[in-house]
Design a protein around this motif. Sequence first.
Motif, PDB file in Angstrom:
ATOM      1  N   GLU A 244      -3.078   7.290   1.853  1.00 53.13           N
ATOM      2  CA  GLU A 244      -2.035   7.642   0.955  1.00 53.13           C
ATOM      3  C   GLU A 244      -0.763   7.785   1.816  1.00 53.13           C
ATOM      4  OE1 GLU A 244      -3.453  10.738  -1.364  1.00 53.13           O
ATOM      5  OE2 GLU A 244      -4.877   9.517  -2.441  1.00 53.13           O
ATOM      6  N   SER A 245      -0.803   8.429   2.791  1.00 54.68           N
ATOM      7  CA  SER A 245       0.335   8.711   3.789  1.00 54.68           C
ATOM      8  C   SER A 245       1.069   7.397   4.389  1.00 54.68           C
ATOM      9  CB  SER A 245       0.262   9.619   5.036  1.00 54.68           C
ATOM     10  OG  SER A 245       1.254   9.555   5.772  1.00 54.68           O
ATOM     11  N   ILE A 246       0.130   6.479   4.555  1.00 56.59           N
ATOM     12  CA  ILE A 246       0.588   5.128   5.110  1.00 56.59           C
ATOM     13  C   ILE A 246       1.259   4.428   3.973  1.00 56.59           C
ATOM     14  CG2 ILE A 246      -0.332   2.895   6.020  1.00 56.59           C
ATOM     15  CD1 ILE A 246      -2.138   4.445   7.708  1.00 56.59           C
ATOM     16  N   VAL A 247       0.629   4.266   2.919  1.00 51.08           N
ATOM     17  CA  VAL A 247       1.299   3.517   1.617  1.00 51.08           C
ATOM     18  C   VAL A 247       2.628   4.335   1.379  1.00 51.08           C
ATOM     19  CG1 VAL A 247       0.767   3.239  -0.663  1.00 51.08           C
ATOM     20  CG2 VAL A 247      -1.292   2.770   0.772  1.00 51.08           C
ATOM     21  N   ASP A 248       2.588   5.378   1.283  1.00 54.11           N
ATOM     22  CA  ASP A 248       4.057   6.064   0.794  1.00 54.11           C
ATOM     23  C   ASP A 248       4.916   5.714   1.808  1.00 54.11           C
ATOM     24  OD1 ASP A 248       2.819   7.372  -1.245  1.00 54.11           O
ATOM     25  OD2 ASP A 248       2.739   9.279  -0.168  1.00 54.11           O
ATOM     26  N   LYS A 249       4.662   5.575   3.090  1.00 57.05           N
ATOM     27  CA  LYS A 249       5.625   5.175   4.245  1.00 57.05           C
ATOM     28  C   LYS A 249       5.991   3.666   4.238  1.00 57.05           C
ATOM     29  CE  LYS A 249       4.333   8.711   7.612  1.00 57.05           C
ATOM     30  NZ  LYS A 249       3.587   9.039   8.954  1.00 57.05           N
ATOM     31  N   LEU A 250       5.142   2.613   3.672  1.00 56.52           N
ATOM     32  CA  LEU A 250       5.242   1.489   3.549  1.00 56.52           C
ATOM     33  C   LEU A 250       6.124   1.166   2.177  1.00 56.52           C
ATOM     34  CD1 LEU A 250       1.896   0.102   4.563  1.00 56.52           C
ATOM     35  CD2 LEU A 250       4.068  -0.498   5.591  1.00 56.52           C
ATOM     36  N   ARG A 251       5.783   1.975   1.326  1.00 57.78           N
ATOM     37  CA  ARG A 251       6.445   1.767  -0.030  1.00 57.78           C
ATOM     38  C   ARG A 251       7.938   2.337   0.046  1.00 57.78           C
ATOM     39  NH1 ARG A 251       2.031   1.715  -3.774  1.00 57.78           N
ATOM     40  NH2 ARG A 251       1.807  -0.532  -3.523  1.00 57.78           N
ATOM     41  N   ALA A 252       8.055   3.400   0.673  1.00 58.36           N
ATOM     42  CA  ALA A 252       9.371   3.801   0.588  1.00 58.36           C
ATOM     43  C   ALA A 252      10.423   2.797   0.928  1.00 58.36           C
ATOM     44  CB  ALA A 252       9.580   4.833   1.941  1.00 58.36           C
ATOM     45  N   GLN A 253      10.414   1.592   1.470  1.00 64.87           N
ATOM     46  CA  GLN A 253      11.125   0.703   1.782  1.00 64.87           C
ATOM     47  C   GLN A 253      11.167  -0.584   0.580  1.00 64.87           C
ATOM     48  OE1 GLN A 253      12.062  -0.476   5.649  1.00 64.87           O
ATOM     49  NE2 GLN A 253      11.155   1.691   6.236  1.00 64.87           N
ATOM     50  N   GLY A 254      10.123  -0.308  -0.412  1.00 64.10           N
ATOM     51  CA  GLY A 254       9.907  -1.155  -1.291  1.00 64.10           C
ATOM     52  C   GLY A 254       8.771  -1.877  -1.313  1.00 64.10           C
TER      53      GLY A 254
END
Length: 517
Positions: A244-254
Amino acid sequence: MRRPGLHRQHGKQGGGGAKGIYAKLTIAVVVLLICTLSLLFSATISRNRGPLQPSEINVEELWESAKSGGWKPSSAPRSDWPPPPRETNGYLRVRCNGGLNQQRSAICNAVLAARIMNATLVLPELDANSFWHDESGFQGIYDVEHFIQTLKYDVRIVESIPEIRKNGKTKKIKGYQLRPPRDAPIDWYTTVALKKMREHGAIYLTPFSHRLAEEIDNPEYQRLRCRVNYHALRFKPNIMKLSESIVDKLRAQGHFMSIHLRFEMDMLAFAGCFDIFNPEEQSILKKYRKENFAEKRLVYKERRAIGKCPLTPEEVGLILRAMGFENYTRIYLAAGELFGGERFMKPFRDLFPRLENHSSVDSSEELVTNTQGLLGSAVDYMVCLLSDIFMPTYDGPSNFANNLLGHRLYYGFRTTIRPDRKGLAPIFIDRENGRTASFEQAVRHVMLKTNFGGPHKRVPPESFYTNSWPECFCQVSPKNPADKCPPDNVLEILDSRLEKEDPEALAEKNSTSTAER
């Protein structure tokens, strides 16, 4: 005064002109007739085929989930489903071989086998000698308590076979070892396996990969597989947190897309696709194939022409570019060690510079030390599951890709891009031979015919684990009564049945719930 010769010439031209006009009119009539027939034929074909397919791909729509057609995921029982009785026929042990996702489908089969035989399932063993050489075991990857609790309406599960006391002595039950046939039918379990279980008290099935037929004419059994796969098998909290941490970082930019880039040594050796590599690399692939796969005559050009080779990283990039994805698209790569290294990755990176993997997004020590193990594979699985778009590059024999395709379908018809390698092969071969005219248009034409993640009929060789529609889906207002969603209070119904069968189990559940509150 007119010249006689000139006058005769004009008279000749006048007769020829009439004939010429007649000939032209005849041709015009024939052309008109052909056009009329062609239009009628096209109209007939259009009526038979339905509405015309769009000529372009709408990338913005792909970032959203596919249309559900009124279907929603549901694996709860829809008919009489009694709880497991207190007294079972014995214990079932299994050894799940292969990688994480091959083991995952084996676990689903093990639960179903236990239900079929009315057996107590011993927590499945994960093969430590698998491709990853990882000894994490079931307890190191999955949430054991959640697994047991989720399946309490279906099977009895214990972490190990308990010792028994006989004649004042403590004795361990030894499971009778059996090797199930590949894709064994249900009646093998209700006859051969059950007989040995009753004789010995326990059986040990090994190896246990693809040892129960996928296509079973019993929707409730198939729904049990879905309950295991999509509800009971939950990774441990530390894996979920990392993912979830990786997904949050990836999705932070769209939006972001995940790609399973299956350009690895084992798959290339399996496919027999050697010719694009240098002599030293070819030697490595051929040696690996000889040691791990059955001998078979494989001709690269023939394999390539029918789409049997994994897509190269560059080909993946060209497909995405032809579909209309911009070069700033953020892409998460789920892959092991890429064979051939950077020389194959560079063309892809030139097309799409924003490529990431779990190590580049999250450099935590836990991931760095386990990137080649089951932990790294589990994190990749979760990131691909949660991504906006998922693209497998070689989904045929890949358990990782197949399981994810099925999970994303169940997770809400999340968009998937499944390249038709057979349809694309001649287009890429033409490009390599210098014939590049209309390349992108040809790629789009092939990709428009593929399914982007919506409900669709399962057609062999598509696996049940890739597409569990319609068994594990339902409709609120169905045309077919068999597709009707179960009642909202289905868990209360199952609880009441479990209480009648085993009051102690329900009391234990209630005390656990109170403690958690």
